[in-house]
Motif scaffolding. Structure first.
Motif, mmCIF file in Angstrom:
data_model
loop_
_atom_site.group_PDB
_atom_site.id
_atom_site.type_symbol
_atom_site.label_atom_id
_atom_site.label_comp_id
_atom_site.label_asym_id
_atom_site.label_seq_id
_atom_site.Cartn_x
_atom_site.Cartn_y
_atom_site.Cartn_z
ATOM 1 N N ARG A 1 -1.114 -20.712 75.014
ATOM 2 C CA ARG A 1 -1.517 -21.594 73.921
ATOM 3 C C ARG A 1 -0.294 -22.111 73.161
ATOM 4 O O ARG A 1 -0.238 -23.267 72.742
ATOM 5 C CB ARG A 1 -2.442 -20.846 72.964
ATOM 6 C CG ARG A 1 -3.848 -20.661 73.509
ATOM 7 C CD ARG A 1 -4.543 -22.021 73.671
ATOM 8 N NE ARG A 1 -5.940 -21.859 73.988
ATOM 9 C CZ ARG A 1 -6.902 -21.666 73.097
ATOM 10 N NH1 ARG A 1 -6.587 -21.594 71.819
ATOM 11 N NH2 ARG A 1 -8.143 -21.531 73.469
ATOM 12 N N TRP A 2 0.701 -21.225 72.977
ATOM 13 C CA TRP A 2 1.931 -21.637 72.269
ATOM 14 C C TRP A 2 2.623 -22.778 73.026
ATOM 15 O O TRP A 2 3.053 -23.758 72.440
ATOM 16 C CB TRP A 2 2.871 -20.440 72.142
ATOM 17 C CG TRP A 2 4.195 -20.786 71.526
ATOM 18 C CD1 TRP A 2 5.278 -21.343 72.153
ATOM 19 C CD2 TRP A 2 4.572 -20.628 70.161
ATOM 20 N NE1 TRP A 2 6.306 -21.531 71.272
ATOM 21 C CE2 TRP A 2 5.897 -21.105 70.037
ATOM 22 C CE3 TRP A 2 3.932 -20.121 69.033
ATOM 23 C CZ2 TRP A 2 6.585 -21.085 68.830
ATOM 24 C CZ3 TRP A 2 4.621 -20.104 67.830
ATOM 25 C CH2 TRP A 2 5.928 -20.589 67.733
ATOM 26 N N VAL A 3 2.717 -22.631 74.344
ATOM 27 C CA VAL A 3 3.358 -23.664 75.168
ATOM 28 C C VAL A 3 2.591 -24.971 75.095
ATOM 29 O O VAL A 3 3.173 -26.060 74.999
ATOM 30 C CB VAL A 3 3.488 -23.181 76.628
ATOM 31 C CG1 VAL A 3 3.985 -24.311 77.528
ATOM 32 C CG2 VAL A 3 4.440 -21.991 76.703
ATOM 33 N N GLN A 4 1.260 -24.878 75.115
ATOM 34 C CA GLN A 4 0.456 -26.092 75.010
ATOM 35 C C GLN A 4 0.668 -26.806 73.678
ATOM 36 O O GLN A 4 0.670 -28.021 73.606
ATOM 37 C CB GLN A 4 -1.029 -25.738 75.187
ATOM 38 C CG GLN A 4 -1.398 -25.291 76.589
ATOM 39 C CD GLN A 4 -2.821 -24.767 76.667
ATOM 40 O OE1 GLN A 4 -3.498 -24.608 75.650
ATOM 41 N NE2 GLN A 4 -3.273 -24.492 77.879
ATOM 42 N N THR A 5 0.898 -26.020 72.629
ATOM 43 C CA THR A 5 1.057 -26.596 71.295
ATOM 44 C C THR A 5 2.472 -27.089 71.035
ATOM 45 O O THR A 5 2.667 -28.183 70.491
ATOM 46 C CB THR A 5 0.681 -25.560 70.218
ATOM 47 O OG1 THR A 5 -0.664 -25.123 70.443
ATOM 48 C CG2 THR A 5 0.810 -26.153 68.825
ATOM 49 N N HIS A 6 3.478 -26.298 71.440
ATOM 50 C CA HIS A 6 4.869 -26.597 71.096
ATOM 51 C C HIS A 6 5.669 -27.229 72.231
ATOM 52 O O HIS A 6 6.763 -27.737 72.000
ATOM 53 C CB HIS A 6 5.587 -25.323 70.637
ATOM 54 C CG HIS A 6 5.007 -24.722 69.404
ATOM 55 N ND1 HIS A 6 3.921 -23.853 69.419
ATOM 56 C CD2 HIS A 6 5.355 -24.858 68.087
ATOM 57 C CE1 HIS A 6 3.637 -23.491 68.184
ATOM 58 N NE2 HIS A 6 4.478 -24.072 67.350
ATOM 59 N N GLY A 7 5.145 -27.176 73.437
ATOM 60 C CA GLY A 7 5.842 -27.815 74.559
ATOM 61 C C GLY A 7 6.904 -26.953 75.215
ATOM 62 O O GLY A 7 7.550 -27.385 76.169
ATOM 63 N N ASP A 8 7.120 -25.733 74.732
ATOM 64 C CA ASP A 8 8.098 -24.839 75.350
ATOM 65 C C ASP A 8 7.716 -23.404 75.018
ATOM 66 O O ASP A 8 6.804 -23.149 74.226
ATOM 67 C CB ASP A 8 9.521 -25.135 74.858
ATOM 68 C CG ASP A 8 9.664 -25.001 73.343
ATOM 69 O OD1 ASP A 8 9.377 -23.904 72.812
ATOM 70 O OD2 ASP A 8 10.048 -25.985 72.682
ATOM 71 N N GLN B 1 9.930 -21.106 73.825
ATOM 72 C CA GLN B 1 10.963 -20.531 72.960
ATOM 73 C C GLN B 1 10.291 -20.025 71.680
ATOM 74 O O GLN B 1 10.219 -20.730 70.673
ATOM 75 C CB GLN B 1 12.037 -21.565 72.655
ATOM 76 C CG GLN B 1 12.765 -22.056 73.898
ATOM 77 C CD GLN B 1 13.954 -22.935 73.559
ATOM 78 O OE1 GLN B 1 14.665 -22.687 72.606
ATOM 79 N NE2 GLN B 1 14.166 -23.963 74.352
ATOM 80 N N VAL B 2 9.820 -18.816 71.735
ATOM 81 C CA VAL B 2 9.035 -18.242 70.639
ATOM 82 C C VAL B 2 9.959 -17.449 69.716
ATOM 83 O O VAL B 2 10.641 -16.529 70.156
ATOM 84 C CB VAL B 2 7.940 -17.305 71.195
ATOM 85 C CG1 VAL B 2 7.080 -16.773 70.065
ATOM 86 C CG2 VAL B 2 7.092 -18.048 72.229
ATOM 87 N N ALA C 1 7.266 -14.975 65.187
ATOM 88 C CA ALA C 1 6.121 -15.873 65.382
ATOM 89 C C ALA C 1 4.817 -15.081 65.494
ATOM 90 O O ALA C 1 4.743 -14.080 66.204
ATOM 91 C CB ALA C 1 6.323 -16.732 66.624
ATOM 92 N N VAL D 1 0.427 -15.869 65.901
ATOM 93 C CA VAL D 1 -0.565 -16.897 66.216
ATOM 94 C C VAL D 1 -1.941 -16.358 65.892
ATOM 95 O O VAL D 1 -2.155 -15.134 65.832
ATOM 96 C CB VAL D 1 -0.486 -17.301 67.711
ATOM 97 C CG1 VAL D 1 0.851 -17.935 68.023
ATOM 98 C CG2 VAL D 1 -0.727 -16.093 68.601
#
Length: 413
Positions: free
Chosen positions: A117-124, A126-127, A131, A133
């Motif tokens: 979900r993080w990748v879908q939202t931020h495009g990468d 690199q957490v 962080a 969620v």
């Protein structure tokens, strides 16, 4: 286990064929695991999936070409999974890999889904370490958050730790790689800063950036200065060598053996010559940015012998040559003046040999022997006089004092 999918054009159904002929030989996957995978798939309702039904060999009457193909697959012993609605094959594949073919703990899968979900939202991927969620981001079916949070940054940090130790399961690393996992934050920062350094070089023709140089929000000057320090490229030798090669590919002289200020002025001189300037035109007073390149060039020609081989080689490549030595006879010196200078030089050499420095207290007196006779040289006063009269001293005397390190007129910019 290879997945083959097909969707009937006449009916809103999807069929997945689990092809045993393309099954992996991994130690955690054998034919028995494949059979169990099909049986386990029937319980997918608990994960929000449609009911899965295994077809052992039955086909509906009056079937079309699609049904005939499925019947042929069943006859060949290929297990089929039927879905009541069309499904994305990639979603099905991910579900089978993580829940059925290679069962994994729900705790770990919660982190994986949160990262997806993080990748879908931020495009990468690199957490940041801190962080967090919403809990809903960890649900496989994308449910809404219930108000809680999941410490994704800490979870990602733990995966990196296990990866470094070699304890992370291979298929977990594979799934994380597919999401673009950043295994080393330091590496990611290096390559980001390197891109900024490449932009600086494109503009200035050198990586000899001043420490306050900033490109696209990156403090590239300070970053390069840190890399030039001992161990600045990292303690891992292989990684350090890779980083060094990357920097040298941009500028072979990114970390020269001579002062970085010298390299920056040399790059400015090279830029002027590339812009069709001639050496005859580059007289003192000709500037490049805030640098008097003309005066710097003259100093290099005058102090040619004091330059290193590498410096002379680079200047010669631009057509720079040393100034010819004057052939006029030296002017007559005042009585005792020449002797006083020579005694001062001898006293300064003796002081430097003893102390390792040419910073002499003004009231210091140094005793030396000349032709067997002892002389008391007021070295502190003499040194101060030489520095104040630097511009008016004969060239040869300036050279002698420069070699001793009394002043740096040969290389200053």
């Amino acid at each position: 286990m290879a997945l083959r999918t097909s969707t009937s054009s006449g009916q809103a159904t999807s069929v997945v064929a689990l092809d045993p002929q393309h099954e992996d030989t991994d130690e955690d996957e054998d034919e028995q695991a494949a059979d169990e995978a099909v049986d386990s798939a029937s319980t997918a309702e608990d994960h929000g999936e449609d009911h899965l039904e295994e077809s052992a060999g039955s086909a509906e009457a009056g079937s079309g070409p699609q049904e005939e193909e499925e019947s042929g697959a069943e006859a060949a012993g290929v297990p089929l999974l039927r879905f009541s609605l069309p499904r994305n094959p990639d979603v099905i594949a991910a579900f089978l890999r993580t829940r059925v073919l290679r069962p994994d703990s729900e705790v770990w899968l919660s982190g994986l889904n949160a990262l997806r979900r993080w990748v879908q939202t931020h495009g990468d991927a690199q957490v940041p370490l801190d962080a967090e969620v919403p809990i809903g981001a960890t649900e496989g079916d994308g449910g809404d958050s219930d108000g809680g949070t999941y410490a994704l940054g800490a979870w990602v940090s733990e995966q990196r730790r296990q990866f470094r130790l070699g304890t992370l399961k291979p298929w977990r690393a594979e799934l994380l790689d597919e999401l673009g996992m950043v295994w080393s934050v330091a590496d990611a920062r290096f390559w980001k800063n390197l891109a900024a350094a490449r932009v600086y070089h494109a503009v200035h023709g050198t990586l000899a950036a001043p420490k306050d140089a900033v490109v696209d929000g990156v403090a590239v000057g300070q970053w390069l200065a840190n890399l030039r320090k001992a161990g600045g490229l990292g303690r891992d030798e292989e990684r350090a060598a890779e980083r060094r090669r990357a920097l040298e590919a941009i500028d072979p002289d990114w970390n020269p053996d001579w002062p970085i200020d010298w390299q920056r002025r040399y790059a400015a001189l090279a830029s002027l010559i590339a812009d069709q300037a001639t050496l005859a035109e580059l007289l003192p007073g000709v500037t490049f940015g805030d640098q008097d390149i003309g005066a710097w060039l003259e100093a290099q020609r005058e102090g040619w012998e004091q330059l290193s081989d590498g410096q002379r080689e680079r200047l010669s490549g631009l057509g720079v040559t040393p100034l010819p030595k004057p052939e006029v006879p030296p002017a007559k010196a005042r009585k005792g003046a020449s002797g006083a200078f020579e005694r001062g030089v001898a006293a300064l050499e003796r002081y430097k040999t003893r102390t390792g420095s040419v910073k002499v207290p003004r009231g210091h007196t140094e005793k030396i022997l000349v032709d067997g006779q002892e002389h008391a040289v007021k070295l502190g006063v003499w040194r101060s006089n030489m520095r104040s009269r630097q511009a008016s001293l004969p060239l040869e005397q300036r050279r002698q004092l420069a070699v001793l390190g009394l002043f740096d007129w040969l290389t200053r910019g």
